[in-house]
Design a protein around this motif. Structure first.
Motif, PDB file in Angstrom:
ATOM      1  N   VAL A  36       0.865  -1.180   0.000  1.00 31.74           N
ATOM      2  CA  VAL A  36       0.000   0.000   0.000  1.00 31.74           C
ATOM      3  C   VAL A  36       0.900   1.229   0.000  1.00 31.74           C
ATOM      4  CG1 VAL A  36      -1.793   1.277   1.217  1.00 31.74           C
ATOM      5  CG2 VAL A  36      -1.789  -1.229   1.302  1.00 31.74           C
ATOM      6  N   ILE A  37       0.670   2.094  -0.969  1.00 32.21           N
ATOM      7  CA  ILE A  37       1.381   3.362  -1.093  1.00 32.21           C
ATOM      8  C   ILE A  37       0.340   4.447  -0.884  1.00 32.21           C
ATOM      9  CG2 ILE A  37       2.544   4.889  -2.737  1.00 32.21           C
ATOM     10  CD1 ILE A  37       3.606   2.319  -4.089  1.00 32.21           C
ATOM     11  N   GLY A  38       0.699   5.516  -0.181  1.00 33.53           N
ATOM     12  CA  GLY A  38      -0.304   6.541   0.026  1.00 33.53           C
ATOM     13  C   GLY A  38       0.241   7.874   0.464  1.00 33.53           C
ATOM     14  N   VAL A  39      -0.673   8.823   0.441  1.00 31.48           N
ATOM     15  CA  VAL A  39      -0.449  10.161   0.972  1.00 31.48           C
ATOM     16  C   VAL A  39      -1.817  10.633   1.456  1.00 31.48           C
ATOM     17  CG1 VAL A  39      -0.706  11.293  -1.277  1.00 31.48           C
ATOM     18  CG2 VAL A  39       0.490  12.460   0.529  1.00 31.48           C
ATOM     19  N   ASP A  40      -1.883  11.095   2.686  1.00 32.10           N
ATOM     20  CA  ASP A  40      -3.151  11.494   3.287  1.00 32.10           C
ATOM     21  C   ASP A  40      -4.165  10.362   3.136  1.00 32.10           C
ATOM     22  OD1 ASP A  40      -2.090  13.951   4.068  1.00 32.10           O
ATOM     23  OD2 ASP A  40      -2.613  14.877   2.158  1.00 32.10           O
ATOM     24  N   GLU A  41      -5.300  10.644   2.509  1.00 33.33           N
ATOM     25  CA  GLU A  41      -6.345   9.626   2.347  1.00 33.33           C
ATOM     26  C   GLU A  41      -6.224   8.850   1.037  1.00 33.33           C
ATOM     27  OE1 GLU A  41      -8.486   8.844   4.812  1.00 33.33           O
ATOM     28  OE2 GLU A  41      -7.344  10.300   5.950  1.00 33.33           O
ATOM     29  N   ALA A  42      -5.350   9.271   0.151  1.00 29.76           N
ATOM     30  CA  ALA A  42      -5.177   8.597  -1.143  1.00 29.76           C
ATOM     31  C   ALA A  42      -4.358   7.326  -0.957  1.00 29.76           C
ATOM     32  CB  ALA A  42      -4.489   9.525  -2.129  1.00 29.76           C
ATOM     33  N   ARG A  43      -4.822   6.228  -1.523  1.00 29.27           N
ATOM     34  CA  ARG A  43      -4.137   4.941  -1.391  1.00 29.27           C
ATOM     35  C   ARG A  43      -4.011   4.265  -2.753  1.00 29.27           C
ATOM     36  NH1 ARG A  43      -3.612   6.916   2.858  1.00 29.27           N
ATOM     37  NH2 ARG A  43      -4.223   6.199   4.891  1.00 29.27           N
ATOM     38  N   ILE A  44      -2.880   3.633  -2.959  1.00 31.23           N
ATOM     39  CA  ILE A  44      -2.654   2.793  -4.133  1.00 31.23           C
ATOM     40  C   ILE A  44      -2.268   1.430  -3.582  1.00 31.23           C
ATOM     41  CG2 ILE A  44      -1.233   2.392  -6.182  1.00 31.23           C
ATOM     42  CD1 ILE A  44      -0.700   5.477  -6.151  1.00 31.23           C
ATOM     43  N   GLU A  45      -3.008   0.407  -3.957  1.00 27.29           N
ATOM     44  CA  GLU A  45      -2.721  -0.947  -3.492  1.00 27.29           C
ATOM     45  C   GLU A  45      -2.317  -1.812  -4.664  1.00 27.29           C
ATOM     46  OE1 GLU A  45      -5.558  -2.804  -0.922  1.00 27.29           O
ATOM     47  OE2 GLU A  45      -6.202  -0.871  -0.083  1.00 27.29           O
ATOM     48  N   GLY A  46      -1.387  -2.709  -4.413  1.00 28.47           N
ATOM     49  CA  GLY A  46      -0.966  -3.631  -5.446  1.00 28.47           C
ATOM     50  C   GLY A  46      -0.515  -4.943  -4.840  1.00 28.47           C
ATOM     51  N   ARG A  47      -0.415  -5.938  -5.692  1.00 22.81           N
ATOM     52  CA  ARG A  47       0.117  -7.237  -5.274  1.00 22.81           C
ATOM     53  C   ARG A  47       1.194  -7.631  -6.265  1.00 22.81           C
ATOM     54  NH1 ARG A  47      -4.783 -11.203  -3.704  1.00 22.81           N
ATOM     55  NH2 ARG A  47      -5.183 -11.059  -5.903  1.00 22.81           N
TER      56      ARG A  47
END
Length: 85
Positions: A36-47
């Motif tokens: 999980v990569i993020g800043v504030d409430e923004a999230r990017i999830e990957g596998r």
């Protein structure tokens, strides 16, 4: 309201928030990790398949690229990426 000077000095900083082992996607096998990569409430999830170290490195490279593109007005989201070896 913020001034243009304040806006220009504001930097968005994505970061790796989590890397953990996960089940492989349907039809796949092997060792997989979720990140999980993020800043504030923004999230990017990957596998991604691979060792914990490999997936951590992958996530860190993604963070570097995101931060470079989002904080550099002249960088294009569609531009060629630097390839590291």
């Amino acid at each position: 309201m913020i001034t243009s000077a304040e806006y220009c000095s504001f930097k968005i900083r994505y970061r790796v928030m989590l890397v953990e082992e996960t089940c492989p996607p349907d039809g796949m096998s092997g060792l997989w990790h979720r990140y999980v990569i993020g800043v504030d409430e923004a999230r990017i999830e990957g596998r991604k398949p691979g060792s914990l170290t490999d997936v951590e490195k992958h996530a860190e490279l993604m963070v570097e690229g995101l931060n470079e593109r989002v904080n550099n007005p002249s960088a294009s989201a569609y531009g060629r990426r630097r390839i590291r070896k």
